[in-house]
Design an enzyme around this catalytic site. Sequence first.
Site, PDB file in Angstrom:
ATOM      1  N   ASP A  59       0.851  -1.197   0.000  1.00 25.94           N
ATOM      2  CA  ASP A  59       0.000   0.000   0.000  1.00 25.94           C
ATOM      3  C   ASP A  59       0.883   1.241   0.000  1.00 25.94           C
ATOM      4  O   ASP A  59       1.592   1.490   0.972  1.00 25.94           O
ATOM      5  CB  ASP A  59      -0.902  -0.039   1.246  1.00 25.94           C
ATOM      6  CG  ASP A  59      -1.711   1.233   1.402  1.00 25.94           C
ATOM      7  OD1 ASP A  59      -1.883   1.964   0.403  1.00 25.94           O
ATOM      8  OD2 ASP A  59      -2.172   1.496   2.538  1.00 25.94           O
ATOM      9  N   ASP A 116      -4.045   3.999   2.513  1.00 20.60           N
ATOM     10  CA  ASP A 116      -5.493   3.778   2.702  1.00 20.60           C
ATOM     11  C   ASP A 116      -5.785   2.356   3.189  1.00 20.60           C
ATOM     12  O   ASP A 116      -6.944   1.956   3.293  1.00 20.60           O
ATOM     13  CB  ASP A 116      -6.272   4.091   1.418  1.00 20.60           C
ATOM     14  CG  ASP A 116      -5.953   3.123   0.288  1.00 20.60           C
ATOM     15  OD1 ASP A 116      -5.035   2.289   0.453  1.00 20.60           O
ATOM     16  OD2 ASP A 116      -6.612   3.197  -0.765  1.00 20.60           O
ATOM     17  N   ASP A 165      -1.837  -1.225  -3.824  1.00 21.64           N
ATOM     18  CA  ASP A 165      -2.116  -0.492  -5.064  1.00 21.64           C
ATOM     19  C   ASP A 165      -0.977  -0.679  -6.065  1.00 21.64           C
ATOM     20  O   ASP A 165       0.039  -1.307  -5.761  1.00 21.64           O
ATOM     21  CB  ASP A 165      -2.354   0.993  -4.757  1.00 21.64           C
ATOM     22  CG  ASP A 165      -1.302   1.543  -3.803  1.00 21.64           C
ATOM     23  OD1 ASP A 165      -0.113   1.306  -4.070  1.00 21.64           O
ATOM     24  OD2 ASP A 165      -1.668   2.186  -2.787  1.00 21.64           O
ATOM     25  N   ASP A 217      -5.664 -10.787 -15.156  1.00 20.12           N
ATOM     26  CA  ASP A 217      -6.750 -11.689 -14.818  1.00 20.12           C
ATOM     27  C   ASP A 217      -7.932 -11.341 -15.710  1.00 20.12           C
ATOM     28  O   ASP A 217      -8.319 -10.169 -15.802  1.00 20.12           O
ATOM     29  CB  ASP A 217      -7.126 -11.508 -13.336  1.00 20.12           C
ATOM     30  CG  ASP A 217      -7.469 -12.815 -12.673  1.00 20.12           C
ATOM     31  OD1 ASP A 217      -8.336 -13.525 -13.212  1.00 20.12           O
ATOM     32  OD2 ASP A 217      -6.888 -13.121 -11.621  1.00 20.12           O
ATOM     33  N   ASP A 263     -10.296 -16.649 -15.489  1.00 24.30           N
ATOM     34  CA  ASP A 263     -11.067 -17.096 -14.329  1.00 24.30           C
ATOM     35  C   ASP A 263     -12.162 -18.087 -14.749  1.00 24.30           C
ATOM     36  O   ASP A 263     -12.913 -17.805 -15.700  1.00 24.30           O
ATOM     37  CB  ASP A 263     -11.722 -15.845 -13.710  1.00 24.30           C
ATOM     38  CG  ASP A 263     -12.241 -16.069 -12.318  1.00 24.30           C
ATOM     39  OD1 ASP A 263     -11.426 -16.321 -11.423  1.00 24.30           O
ATOM     40  OD2 ASP A 263     -13.471 -15.987 -12.118  1.00 24.30           O
ATOM     41  N   GLU A 293      -8.264 -21.145 -15.625  1.00 25.34           N
ATOM     42  CA  GLU A 293      -8.628 -21.762 -14.343  1.00 25.34           C
ATOM     43  C   GLU A 293      -9.840 -22.660 -14.572  1.00 25.34           C
ATOM     44  O   GLU A 293     -10.851 -22.205 -15.107  1.00 25.34           O
ATOM     45  CB  GLU A 293      -8.968 -20.677 -13.314  1.00 25.34           C
ATOM     46  CG  GLU A 293      -9.172 -21.274 -11.930  1.00 25.34           C
ATOM     47  CD  GLU A 293     -10.097 -20.458 -11.030  1.00 25.34           C
ATOM     48  OE1 GLU A 293      -9.967 -20.564  -9.816  1.00 25.34           O
ATOM     49  OE2 GLU A 293     -10.974 -19.731 -11.563  1.00 25.34           O
ATOM     50  N   HIS A 300      -4.846 -17.216  -4.293  1.00 27.80           N
ATOM     51  CA  HIS A 300      -5.637 -16.384  -3.382  1.00 27.80           C
ATOM     52  C   HIS A 300      -6.904 -17.080  -2.900  1.00 27.80           C
ATOM     53  O   HIS A 300      -7.666 -16.489  -2.143  1.00 27.80           O
ATOM     54  CB  HIS A 300      -5.989 -15.074  -4.093  1.00 27.80           C
ATOM     55  CG  HIS A 300      -6.838 -15.330  -5.314  1.00 27.80           C
ATOM     56  ND1 HIS A 300      -6.357 -15.972  -6.438  1.00 27.80           N
ATOM     57  CD2 HIS A 300      -8.134 -15.060  -5.576  1.00 27.80           C
ATOM     58  CE1 HIS A 300      -7.326 -16.083  -7.322  1.00 27.80           C
ATOM     59  NE2 HIS A 300      -8.420 -15.539  -6.822  1.00 27.80           N
ATOM     60  N   ASP A 301      -7.174 -18.291  -3.367  1.00 23.60           N
ATOM     61  CA  ASP A 301      -8.396 -19.014  -2.987  1.00 23.60           C
ATOM     62  C   ASP A 301      -8.141 -20.138  -1.984  1.00 23.60           C
ATOM     63  O   ASP A 301      -9.072 -20.887  -1.665  1.00 23.60           O
ATOM     64  CB  ASP A 301      -9.059 -19.634  -4.228  1.00 23.60           C
ATOM     65  CG  ASP A 301      -9.668 -18.594  -5.155  1.00 23.60           C
ATOM     66  OD1 ASP A 301     -10.002 -17.495  -4.677  1.00 23.60           O
ATOM     67  OD2 ASP A 301      -9.795 -18.889  -6.355  1.00 23.60           O
TER      68      ASP A 301
HETATM   69  O1  ISL Z   1     -12.282 -20.600  -3.924  1.00 23.43           O
HETATM   70  C1  ISL Z   1     -13.124 -21.388  -4.173  1.00 23.43           C
HETATM   71  C2  ISL Z   1     -13.865 -22.008  -3.164  1.00 23.43           C
HETATM   72  O2  ISL Z   1     -13.143 -21.859  -2.041  1.00 23.43           O
HETATM   73  C3  ISL Z   1     -13.429 -21.828  -5.498  1.00 23.43           C
HETATM   74  O3  ISL Z   1     -14.647 -22.455  -5.596  1.00 23.43           O
HETATM   75  C4  ISL Z   1     -13.365 -20.657  -6.399  1.00 23.43           C
HETATM   76  O4  ISL Z   1     -14.485 -19.880  -6.251  1.00 23.43           O
HETATM   77  C5  ISL Z   1     -13.244 -21.166  -7.794  1.00 23.43           C
HETATM   78  O5  ISL Z   1     -12.031 -21.792  -7.814  1.00 23.43           O
HETATM   79  C6  ISL Z   1     -13.252 -20.035  -8.796  1.00 23.43           C
HETATM   80  O6  ISL Z   1     -12.330 -19.073  -8.451  1.00 23.43           O
HETATM   81  C7  ISL Z   1     -12.232 -17.918  -9.211  1.00 23.43           C
HETATM   82  O7  ISL Z   1     -13.487 -17.326  -9.475  1.00 23.43           O
HETATM   83  C8  ISL Z   1     -14.209 -16.811  -8.362  1.00 23.43           C
HETATM   84  C9  ISL Z   1     -13.355 -15.960  -7.438  1.00 23.43           C
HETATM   85  O8  ISL Z   1     -14.032 -15.746  -6.227  1.00 23.43           O
HETATM   86  C10 ISL Z   1     -12.027 -16.593  -7.149  1.00 23.43           C
HETATM   87  O9  ISL Z   1     -11.241 -15.739  -6.361  1.00 23.43           O
HETATM   88  C11 ISL Z   1     -11.391 -16.897  -8.464  1.00 23.43           C
HETATM   89  O10 ISL Z   1     -10.089 -17.402  -8.339  1.00 23.43           O
HETATM   90  C12 ISL Z   1     -15.320 -16.005  -8.932  1.00 23.43           C
HETATM   91  O11 ISL Z   1     -14.788 -15.061  -9.826  1.00 23.43           O
END
Ligand code: ISL
Length: 578
Positions: free
Chosen positions: A28, A32, A36, A105, A214, A273, A346-347
């Site tokens: 950051d 804020d 960024d 992305d 995605d 993905e 990040h998931d």
């Molecule tokens: O993270 C998940 C469940 O914990 C997955 O089901 C995830 O939502 C799925 O892998 C799809 O992910 C992508 O699309 C989503 C978004 O929330 C995720 O961050 C992204 O990586 C919807 O855009």
Amino acid sequence: MPQNDSSAAPAWWQNAVVYQIYPRSFADSDADGIGDLQGIIEHLDYLAELGVDVLWLSPVYPSPHADNGYDISDYQDIDPLFGTLDDFDRLLAAVHGRGMKLVMDLVVNHTSDEHPWFTASRDGGPAGPMRDWYIWRPPRPGKEPGAPGAEPNNWGSFFSGPAWTHDEASGEYYLHLFARKQPDLNWENPEVRQAVYAMMRWWLERGVDGFRMDVVNLLSKDPALPDGPVPDHGSYGDGSASYVCGPRIHEFLAEMHREVLAGHPRRLLTVGEMPDVTIDEARRFTDPANRELDMVFQFEHVSLDLGPGGKFDPRPLRLTDLKVSLGRWQEGLAETGWNSLYWNNHDHARAVSRFGDDSPEHRVRSAALLATVLHLHRGTPYIYQGEELGMANAPFATIDDFRDIESLNHYREQIAAGADPEQVLAALRARSRDNARTPMQWDASAHGGFTTGTPWIAVNPDHRTVNAKAQRADLDSVFHYYRRLISLRHTEPALTHGDFRMLHPDDERIYAFTRHHAADGTELLVLANISGESVQVAVPDGWAGTETLLANVAAVEPLPARHTLQPWEARVHRRTAS
Ligand code: ISL
């Protein structure tokens, strides 16, 4: 020859390492509390020092941030939270200036419900010109709009509840496989597809080097929208849901390739993905002859430690299951197609906490072990920010410490159903996506050097010991181990091209394999002890006394015929046919 069309020569990304930045949590610059673009610019030297080739930026587009930017309201701008298009151009130039590439992305299964396409589609009503840009349906025959069970089919949202939201004005429902603020685009409509392709070309003209797409295998839905198995909340099923790799998915991706990527003068990188994708489908998507995608993210290996309740039903992982799974994927894409390699993004919960051991005693070594095993497979490795420091899960105390829509919806749904709050919290602590989203730990100062303001989500208190500054100064750190691994991928062709063979498949603690590169006679051996105990391993014939390329233990002696691996020891050996 036009780029992106060649099926012969190896592509640059085959020996590249990709680093994922989650901009909101990276750095950051304006206090804020939210990361960024300028913050990223200020840390590019760090990424260059690490040695990665490509940066993948999670979404930075204007968004109401219901799903942290995966709900986009304008595809061709930058959210003021992150900066401006000028900042973006400076970032891109600075990335390129350091010899790295930048991948965006691309979130086009759905938009935000605040995207002008959706507001026009909704507000124009059933006869409106934009109605068909999204997926609208009347209620189930015989049901009153809005009544329980009146949804057009039985699909569930990945983020709890039905995948349909009722629009009172028209009496119809719109489909959203994710949150209700993420309506699904109608890919059956050629105007939608052309608008997406035009947007992609616009970013390529700006100079970006490719796209991470995605949930791209969910784009094609059977227009009949048949009832199907309701997807377990946040889990990955058996691929039978009719929107997974739907009827026109290959046609759409081939069209996108033709319209956007094929004629482009630079060789780009595309990665799709794909929840629930099978090996056969992945091979088809990534077969260069089909001209669809370069590689996919598959989910099988991150689904093995989930129980029937899905994402928030954690189970211990059996190493033998992991080896069967990753081994099958190596084999399945050996001749045709290409793998992406990841533990983290990040998931997911942090890899060192999920697959390794984040205790002070084993954190460094198990983080380095996980890196060794992953990066020595065949495919393109992805590093998620902080993974190169062995960043661990966060000690979330109460539900107020969480931010993620998936976690918050799950908690609300479970509590409403009478679940024990402590049990629900325990599952969230283990598996919430927020574990990956706590800010990057730059130094030992307040908020880990991430911000001088108040961070949008708390920094992990372990930043006092686990941080980039300390690790850059320590040659035995996870950071320096990653540097060595990345540089190995650049200098050792066997890592990129060598055949993969799993060893000791039935062993519950040892992960071992070889990579054999026939073209130059090199062979690599990986021996890793995925446990907190010492384990004796039979070294395969011909490997005793061989050169150690890399190890996460201090004493790197020539390999004896029977070697006792220390807890979480990983080592890589090399030999060349004479
Ligand atoms: O993270 C998940 C469940 O914990 C997955 O089901 C995830 O939502 C799925 O892998 C799809 O992910 C992508 O699309 C989503 C978004 O929330 C995720 O961050 C992204 O990586 C919807 O855009």
